[in-house]
Design a protein around this motif. Sequence first.
Motif, short mmCIF file in Angstrom:
data_model
loop_
_atom_site.label_atom_id
_atom_site.label_comp_id
_atom_site.label_asym_id
_atom_site.label_seq_id
_atom_site.Cartn_x
_atom_site.Cartn_y
_atom_site.Cartn_z
N ILE A 15 0.86 -1.16 -0.04
CA ILE A 15 -0.13 -0.10 0.12
C ILE A 15 0.85 1.45 -0.15
CG2 ILE A 15 -1.75 1.43 1.22
CD1 ILE A 15 -2.72 -1.36 2.50
N ILE A 16 0.65 2.13 -1.08
CA ILE A 16 1.41 3.43 -1.16
C ILE A 16 0.29 4.63 -1.01
CG2 ILE A 16 2.66 4.83 -2.69
CD1 ILE A 16 4.27 2.19 -2.03
N VAL A 17 0.81 5.50 -0.07
CA VAL A 17 0.06 6.54 0.06
C VAL A 17 0.98 7.72 -0.57
CG1 VAL A 17 -0.95 8.26 1.76
CG2 VAL A 17 -1.13 5.75 2.09
N THR A 18 0.23 8.67 -1.42
CA THR A 18 1.00 9.71 -2.07
C THR A 18 0.17 10.80 -2.34
OG1 THR A 18 2.49 10.30 -3.83
CG2 THR A 18 0.90 8.57 -4.09
N THR A 19 0.75 12.09 -2.56
CA THR A 19 -0.01 13.26 -3.15
C THR A 19 0.38 13.19 -4.64
OG1 THR A 19 2.07 14.68 -2.61
CG2 THR A 19 0.19 14.65 -0.77
N HIS A 20 0.95 12.46 -5.15
CA HIS A 20 1.12 12.42 -6.74
C HIS A 20 -0.09 11.40 -7.19
CE1 HIS A 20 5.34 13.99 -6.60
NE2 HIS A 20 5.38 13.19 -5.35
N THR A 21 -0.86 11.91 -7.78
CA THR A 21 -2.14 11.25 -8.39
C THR A 21 -1.60 10.89 -9.81
OG1 THR A 21 -3.09 13.11 -9.28
CG2 THR A 21 -3.67 12.59 -7.08
N GLY A 22 -2.28 9.73 -10.21
CA GLY A 22 -2.03 8.97 -11.28
C GLY A 22 -0.92 8.02 -11.49
N LEU A 23 -0.34 7.41 -10.34
CA LEU A 23 0.75 6.34 -10.55
C LEU A 23 0.13 5.13 -10.99
CD1 LEU A 23 2.70 6.39 -7.01
CD2 LEU A 23 3.17 7.82 -9.09
N ASN A 24 0.73 4.57 -11.84
CA ASN A 24 0.16 3.33 -12.58
C ASN A 24 1.12 2.13 -12.22
OD1 ASN A 24 -1.83 4.48 -14.01
ND2 ASN A 24 -0.40 5.40 -15.35
N ASP A 25 2.03 2.30 -11.81
CA ASP A 25 2.95 1.08 -11.47
C ASP A 25 3.88 1.23 -10.37
OD1 ASP A 25 4.24 -1.49 -13.19
OD2 ASP A 25 5.87 -0.35 -12.17
N LEU A 26 4.43 0.17 -9.68
CA LEU A 26 5.04 0.31 -8.56
C LEU A 26 6.38 0.82 -8.71
CD1 LEU A 26 4.85 -0.51 -5.57
CD2 LEU A 26 5.57 -2.68 -5.91
N GLY A 27 6.99 0.70 -9.91
CA GLY A 27 8.16 1.35 -10.31
C GLY A 27 8.22 2.69 -10.31
N ASP A 28 7.25 3.43 -10.37
CA ASP A 28 6.75 4.70 -10.44
C ASP A 28 7.11 5.42 -9.06
OD1 ASP A 28 5.80 4.49 -13.09
OD2 ASP A 28 3.65 4.63 -12.44
N ILE A 29 7.30 4.59 -8.08
CA ILE A 29 7.33 5.17 -6.83
C ILE A 29 9.03 5.50 -6.78
CG2 ILE A 29 5.85 3.87 -5.48
CD1 ILE A 29 7.81 2.17 -4.07
N ILE A 30 9.69 5.29 -7.62
CA ILE A 30 11.34 5.62 -7.55
C ILE A 30 11.73 6.64 -8.44
CG2 ILE A 30 13.60 4.44 -8.31
CD1 ILE A 30 12.46 1.83 -7.76
N LYS A 31 12.61 7.59 -7.88
CA LYS A 31 13.01 8.79 -8.59
C LYS A 31 13.57 8.49 -9.84
CE LYS A 31 13.92 11.88 -4.47
NZ LYS A 31 14.62 12.07 -3.60
#
Length: 451
Positions: free
Chosen positions: A435-451
Amino acid sequence: MKIIIVGCGKIGVTLAEQLNSEHHDITLIDSDGAALQAVTDRIDVMGVTGNGAVYQVQMEAGIKEADLLIATTNSDELNMLCCLIAKKAGNCHTIARIRNPEYSAEINYIREELNLSLAINPELAAAREIARLLRFPSAIKIEPFAKGRIELLKFLIPEKSVLNNMKIMDVVSRMHSNVLICAVERGSDVMIPDGNFEMRSGDKISFLAPHAESADFFRKAGIVNNTVKTAMFVGGGKITYYLSKALADTKIKIRIIEKNEERCRELSELLPGAMIIHGDGSDQKLLLEEGIRQTEAFASLTGFDEENIMLSLYAASQSNAKLITKVNKIAFENVINSLNLGSVIYPKLVTADIILQYVRGMQNSMGSNVETLYKIVADQAEALEFRVMEDSPVVGVPLEKLPLIDHLLVACINRKGRIIMPRGKDTIEPGDTVIIVTTHTGLNDLGDIIK
């Protein structure tokens, strides 16, 4: 993805706005040319005027190239027909809005026979959300994750709570509670807090916890969470019907106030366990006679937003009841959130969230996919549950060594049913859901959480 939406009513337009903001190619079909023009002038979507159940109109909208058709008109039968034609003409995924309670018992049969990807009932989805809140009245909002093993709860810190002026890092040591505070709303600001963040009374806090732990946390924070025993609902529409059905297995005594005499007769047959009162729910004398001061929960569920808001404000002035307010229009959300309306339920947002969750899962092909998606605050923060695949770039690396993007929190790892509240040394492994909580809306893949 190329998505066709049939019907530009409240849900159709909400979906068009949200899917368009996530860079999908949207085409709207509606027989009302003026309404369609108003939407296409405001957001960057294509419009096709015509009946969405006509083969030629679907061809004009590009059904052959479409990945998904969503039918959200006011007619269940028309929605089903739209999906049937889309399946034959374009062989795409299809989602139908089906609201009639008579169909709800047969929804699985309808879905299989029409080969629907998803059949969604906005009123039933909203009723389920309200039922969860009545079982846990201290929360403003409750969203289940990991097949119900863990919940995301939102609550307001009261004036004299032990949490007032407490730092996030001290919650576990001082309160001995296995919870993770993952988002804070202060006024119009939404923050993903770090350990040094200091909470204040009046903040709206969202936290993740297993079901048993959340009740323990509320108790230690000095927040009363008695189960509701009596409830009063104003308005006898579809949501009230589904909600009363959902609460039938509880011991909650339900009173329903409905203006239409014929609907009262229908409800008394459909809901033998509830007390049905024929009368005007906006009549203060009637509300007092029926016990608004004594009721432990009050839900204003009429078809008029203004009436629902006024009723909840009146109920707040007369009692300490758990308040639930149904709002259809999303305009003036900041004003609505500043009023004492308890838990505000937007049926069309509940529906849009479920459809968005499906679309995100559909488009995802990279290493993991979105299992669950909830908007913590309309367009400002999301909680997403991803399934982790073998080749995901986050696998096997301790969280403290992952270069995560800012304003993002890895809030929970579900490993074969074992819930892990992650610390820096924990790793994400294949087969987990995260479970990821973020203020970035529109993440589609777990890889998107990395810079």
